[in-house]
Design a protein around this motif. Structure first.
Motif, PDB file in Angstrom:
ATOM      1  N   VAL A  89       0.851  -1.185   0.000  1.00 53.45           N
ATOM      2  CA  VAL A  89       0.000   0.000   0.000  1.00 53.45           C
ATOM      3  C   VAL A  89       0.890   1.240   0.000  1.00 53.45           C
ATOM      4  O   VAL A  89       2.072   1.182   0.347  1.00 53.45           O
ATOM      5  CB  VAL A  89      -0.956   0.043   1.212  1.00 53.45           C
ATOM      6  N   PHE A  90       0.291   2.345  -0.383  1.00 54.61           N
ATOM      7  CA  PHE A  90       0.961   3.644  -0.375  1.00 54.61           C
ATOM      8  C   PHE A  90       0.226   4.514   0.625  1.00 54.61           C
ATOM      9  O   PHE A  90      -0.996   4.676   0.532  1.00 54.61           O
ATOM     10  CB  PHE A  90       0.908   4.254  -1.774  1.00 54.61           C
ATOM     11  N   LEU A  91       0.927   5.051   1.607  1.00 58.61           N
ATOM     12  CA  LEU A  91       0.320   5.904   2.630  1.00 58.61           C
ATOM     13  C   LEU A  91       0.713   7.355   2.394  1.00 58.61           C
ATOM     14  O   LEU A  91       1.892   7.645   2.161  1.00 58.61           O
ATOM     15  CB  LEU A  91       0.814   5.512   4.020  1.00 58.61           C
ATOM     16  N   THR A  92      -0.269   8.226   2.474  1.00 59.49           N
ATOM     17  CA  THR A  92      -0.006   9.651   2.367  1.00 59.49           C
ATOM     18  C   THR A  92      -0.892  10.415   3.338  1.00 59.49           C
ATOM     19  O   THR A  92      -1.991   9.966   3.656  1.00 59.49           O
ATOM     20  CB  THR A  92      -0.224  10.170   0.931  1.00 59.49           C
ATOM     21  N   GLU A  93      -0.396  11.551   3.795  1.00 65.12           N
ATOM     22  CA  GLU A  93      -1.207  12.391   4.679  1.00 65.12           C
ATOM     23  C   GLU A  93      -2.184  13.242   3.889  1.00 65.12           C
ATOM     24  O   GLU A  93      -3.081  13.848   4.456  1.00 65.12           O
ATOM     25  CB  GLU A  93      -0.322  13.258   5.565  1.00 65.12           C
TER      26      GLU A  93
END
Length: 125
Positions: A46-50
């Motif tokens: 997965v790719f996590l971003t704020e």
């Protein structure tokens, strides 16, 4: 690499993941819960971003992680300003892989998970 994007992740949570290498998130965002329950499994990336979903564009930076465990749990809480006392959270344990940036965002409807093609900029050691 094409991955599901988990959006609106608190910077403190991302820092804990990067610093500890492994971290369990308690996610309440509906779109993130749908992503976890409908299209993800242990071992997926997965790719996590704020960034919020609507502001995630090509060039958005974040962290790439691999799912180590996940489960959906119900919690109860009595709050004076809330009409519900029960809510669902997704507990997802992630292991950091590295840093990356979105190259292409796939079209996504409002309540469906966001997917993107992500370029790995650096690998975590």
């Amino acid at each position: 690499m094409k991955v599901v994007v988990l959006t609106g992740i608190a910077p403190e949570g991302i820092s804990k993941l990067v610093n500890n290498h492994l971290y369990t998130f308690n996610l309440k965002n509906f779109t993130n819960i749908i992503a976890i329950t409908s299209s993800l499994d242990i071992g997926d990336f997965v790719f996590l971003t704020e960034m919020p979903k609507e502001d995630t564009i090509p060039g958005t930076e974040g962290v790439i992680a691999q799912i180590k465990s996940l489960k959906i749990v119900t919690q109860k809480e009595k709050l004076p300003y809330n009409e519900e006392t029960e809510y669902v959270i997704a507990k997802i344990q992630l292991e950091v892989v590295g840093y990356g940036a979105c190259v292409e965002i796939m079209d996504s409807k409002e309540l469906l998970p966001l997917t993107a093609t992500v370029k790995i900029n650096s690998i975590y050691n």
